[in-house]
Design a protein around this motif. Structure first.
Motif, PDB file in Angstrom:
ATOM      1  N   ALA A  68       0.616   1.988   3.862  1.00 22.80           N
ATOM      2  CA  ALA A  68      -0.323   3.034   3.434  1.00 22.80           C
ATOM      3  C   ALA A  68       0.084   4.384   4.015  1.00 22.80           C
ATOM      4  O   ALA A  68       0.599   4.467   5.135  1.00 22.80           O
ATOM      5  CB  ALA A  68      -1.743   2.683   3.869  1.00 22.80           C
ATOM      6  N   LYS A 108      -0.339   4.880  -0.978  1.00 19.61           N
ATOM      7  CA  LYS A 108      -1.786   4.802  -1.217  1.00 19.61           C
ATOM      8  C   LYS A 108      -2.558   5.179   0.055  1.00 19.61           C
ATOM      9  O   LYS A 108      -2.045   5.088   1.169  1.00 19.61           O
ATOM     10  CB  LYS A 108      -2.197   3.371  -1.599  1.00 19.61           C
ATOM     11  N   LEU A 119       0.817  -1.213   0.000  1.00 20.97           N
ATOM     12  CA  LEU A 119       0.000   0.000   0.000  1.00 20.97           C
ATOM     13  C   LEU A 119       0.854   1.268   0.000  1.00 20.97           C
ATOM     14  O   LEU A 119       0.342   2.363   0.278  1.00 20.97           O
ATOM     15  CB  LEU A 119      -0.948  -0.005   1.207  1.00 20.97           C
ATOM     16  N   ALA A 143      -5.479   3.589   2.024  1.00 17.34           N
ATOM     17  CA  ALA A 143      -6.318   2.393   2.166  1.00 17.34           C
ATOM     18  C   ALA A 143      -7.745   2.829   2.482  1.00 17.34           C
ATOM     19  O   ALA A 143      -7.967   3.841   3.154  1.00 17.34           O
ATOM     20  CB  ALA A 143      -5.784   1.502   3.274  1.00 17.34           C
ATOM     21  N   ALA A 171      -3.189  -1.210   7.897  1.00 17.86           N
ATOM     22  CA  ALA A 171      -2.859  -0.396   6.719  1.00 17.86           C
ATOM     23  C   ALA A 171      -1.477   0.223   6.877  1.00 17.86           C
ATOM     24  O   ALA A 171      -0.677   0.250   5.926  1.00 17.86           O
ATOM     25  CB  ALA A 171      -3.913   0.684   6.512  1.00 17.86           C
TER      26      ALA A 171
END
Lengths: 461, 461
Positions: free
Chosen positions: A185, A149, A146, A151, A180
């Motif tokens: 993330a 990104k 992740l 999540a 995450a």
């Protein structure tokens, strides 16, 4: 001869209970019914806290104002030994919070930071959303997958009378942020853990696992999550701009407020009845948990005013800092855990009616449990078979072996409001609130006077 | 002989209507029932506008995106003469908006600016609240009496099926700000004109009387108004800090989108069916009025796809800039008012079921009205006796004498959502939405083919 013609239930009610000390069933029923029809104190306390104080975030000056208000009110009501017991705790406060989908569609979204969220940069961050249908789906994502990104975890929560939907959906808030972060993330947003359809996201604490560096973590309102799910279903990559700027204020002062109805027999132990004084910061905390404080206080006040001193001391605990990590419960246990607590009970599930009573009592108190069940039945309260656990603010006590009674409230609409801006006074149904006071009054009338021995249970390991 | 055994209602349905041209009652009933059970287009349009566009504030780039989306969708559906018809209009946009009670209690409140509100200073203003129980109470206050104060007007709005509560409570928004300004107030906040109990204030336009210098004007959510009322009841002066920074962008482009199902007889006039494409900016405008565009479009599409060309042209008007002052309606009337419009109808009251049909028709169309009433009855729609007026976007046409039919929707929950952040797709009940499409399909099938003469009524003065 005359009694032969009485219905069976009335005969039973008329028989003196083995464990009853001072009060007859009829006396208790009269107290119960007076509370049911006439109580105003629980509502006054709920209204006072929500109107004169409002939000009472733990560790803030608002919670301090609430403690002062509580102590003044409890003293004014004639309770004994009213005390504010301060402690210090790490304090997190909300900052700015905005979210917008920026691609492929442009829409603002309603978001709120979860408790203990880290902050984004002040100007926010923009990243592509990677969506997961559940916490388990997120857990299955590879470490590092992740990176860069945001999540997003959605889920489905059903409304239930017993609140069991919270245990089912709660991990989305409690665990997904940490998962995450572990997977790289840059931030996470979740569908709110709640059963409503309003643009009011549900906050609440998240838990960072040991060694995890916290990331910004927010909840979208359910309609916003629906909208995001709709966008994702169209198949194009979706990017969000997210700004959450909560911060830690370091150690700040919080505190518990206690008050008592003194008992006649110090050796009989204390009945501790609890609520929490703090609230989340998005609303005035009417159902969570001003009403709980109103309920326990109104019931104890009825015992205080009855003219019959109870055998056991009834101690009210208006706990601080429940929402953000039960700091008040721990502080209370540190200060008072060596006192003899006979029994614990807590009101922290809104203001709707009690529908069930559960017990965890020594064998010698079984007649008292029968008696209370009998007195509660006319309130529409059935006897359950779950083991009572009391609540968060008495959890260290119960964990150490203190007995418990649970007057379980109807939670059908509780998670519409829980931890949202909508937790406000207008949501309190005065009739159901009074039914709670009636049930609690009956419980105290039976158990403050019980002749049973409440020596602590074997502590939980 | 066989027909002698049919039930009376079925006999009536089987008799050819005097005014019927192409379609039998049975054909219309079949179209109605197919829409009722199978329509997906109305929901697709509602979902598309709310998901791919979201809020569509008049005069903004979002409304322009919505026009482009609409034209593409209407072309894709096979409608004829799809056109975007731009016009320019003064454009107001929201800024920051916060409110907090600062004395004698400290509480944040949820506020939103009313359309055409002036701005406070960027840092806000603080002033004492002067409260009024009604617009009439405010009107009774002497000129100059509110100098340096924030006026606050509360009221009570009941939910009603026919929306009549809006006419009763609406003046609080429409008129109170101007009255407060005339009396010297530095700003005004009102209780939201709405029937819900959520922390989502209701925006909507206010009207400044000629010569009045606008002031900052906001609406508190109903729970916040309750809270403020509670504070005021405690008797101490209450002060608010209020920040509202909306601004005017000058003249910007807005526009209408029109599309047609061409009729076979140009002399028969146009049936214009309307919705509005713009929305307020707080939500995605699902019930106000994406669903209206979905309903009229899905119904017209069913006529288009039926294989039977209607006698009259059916023209769809997805009007721009309804919310902020019916600029689209006026632009349409300027461009098209000299064309022969036989009949107008509009869908702009949510997506809940049609419960009543009202007419304002020439005498020659009375058999058509009877016929439509008969065809609508199985949908649970009764015939009313009000004079139909169509809606805001066709009001200049109807004011000039064009006939009207109103398919009146159940407004019981409409004002829970109206102009709030909660006007989102999840509030749409697909079954009730389909019932709307069924009613509209039947209306078009009857009146697009009616043999009656719809020469305009005497224009209203």
């Amino acid at each position: 001869m005359k009694t032969l013609f009485l219905p069976l239930a009335l005969c039973a009610a008329a028989l003196p209970s083995i464990a009853a000390a001072q009060m007859s069933d009829a006396d208790i029923a009269a107290m119960r019914d007076d509370a049911r029809h006439n109580d105003t104190l629980a509502h006054e306390i709920t209204e006072g806290l929500t109107t004169e104080i409002g939000q009472r975030m733990a560790g803030t000056e608002a919670e301090a104002r609430a403690r002062a208000w509580a102590a003044q009110r409890l003293n004014g009501l004639g309770f004994a030994n009213v005390a504010v017991e301060p402690y210090r705790m790490p304090t997190w406060v909300r900052g700015a919070e905005t979210a917008a989908i920026v691609s492929p569609y442009r829409q603002a979204m309603h978001v709120t930071a979860l408790g203990r969220s880290a902050a984004t940069p002040a100007s926010g961050l923009t990243a592509e959303i990677v969506g997961f249908a559940s916490v388990e789906a997120l857990r299955a994502a590879p470490m590092g997958s992740l990176a860069g990104k945001i999540a997003y975890v959605t889920h489905h929560m059903e409304r239930t009378q017993d609140g069991s939907g919270y245990g089912f959906a709660g991990p989305t808030r409690w665990n997904a942020p940490s998962l995450a972060a572990q997977r790289g993330a840059t931030a996470i947003v979740i569908r709110s853990v709640g059963t409503d359809s309003h643009r009011n996201p549900h906050t609440g604490g998240t838990t960072w696992e040991e060694g995890v560096e916290p990331i910004a973590a927010g909840a979208l309102s359910n309609p916003d999550a629906d909208n995001l799910d709709g966008m994702r279903a169209l198949g194009r990559p979706v990017s969000m701009h997210l700004t959450l700027t909560p911060r830690w204020l370091g150690e700040q002062e919080s505190g518990n407020v206690i008050a008592e109805v003194p008992g006649s027999d110090p050796a009989a132990g204390i009945i501790i009845i609890a609520c929490h004084l703090d609230s989340w910061d998005l609303a005035t905390g009417a159902i969570d948990d001003a009403s709980g404080c109103g309920i326990i206080t109104a019931a104890a006040h009825r015992i205080l005013e009855s003219g019959e001193q109870p055998r056991r001391t009834i101690r009210l605990l208006w706990a601080g800092a429940e929402e953000v990590g039960i700091y008040g419960a721990r502080a209370y246990f540190e200060a008072h855990g060596d006192e003899f607590h006979a029994l614990a009970s807590e009101s922290d599930f809104g203001a709707d009616r009690v529908w069930k009573v559960d017990f965890n009592l020594p064998e010698g108190a079984s007649a008292d449990a029968d008696r209370l069940s009998r007195v509660l039945a006319p309130l529409g309260i059935s006897r359950g078979t779950d083991t009572a656990t009391s609540g968060a603010d008495t959890s260290p006590l119960v964990g150490s072996g203190v007995w418990a009674i649970d007057l379980k409230q109807d939670g059908t609409r509780y998670f519409d409001l829980h931890h949202t801006p909508d937790d406000t006074l207008d949501k309190i149904d005065p009739a159901q609130l009074r039914q709670n006071v009636a049930a609690w009054t009956a419980m105290l009338a039976v158990f403050a006077n019980s002749a049973a021995n409440f020596a602590p249970n074997s502590p939980n390991p």
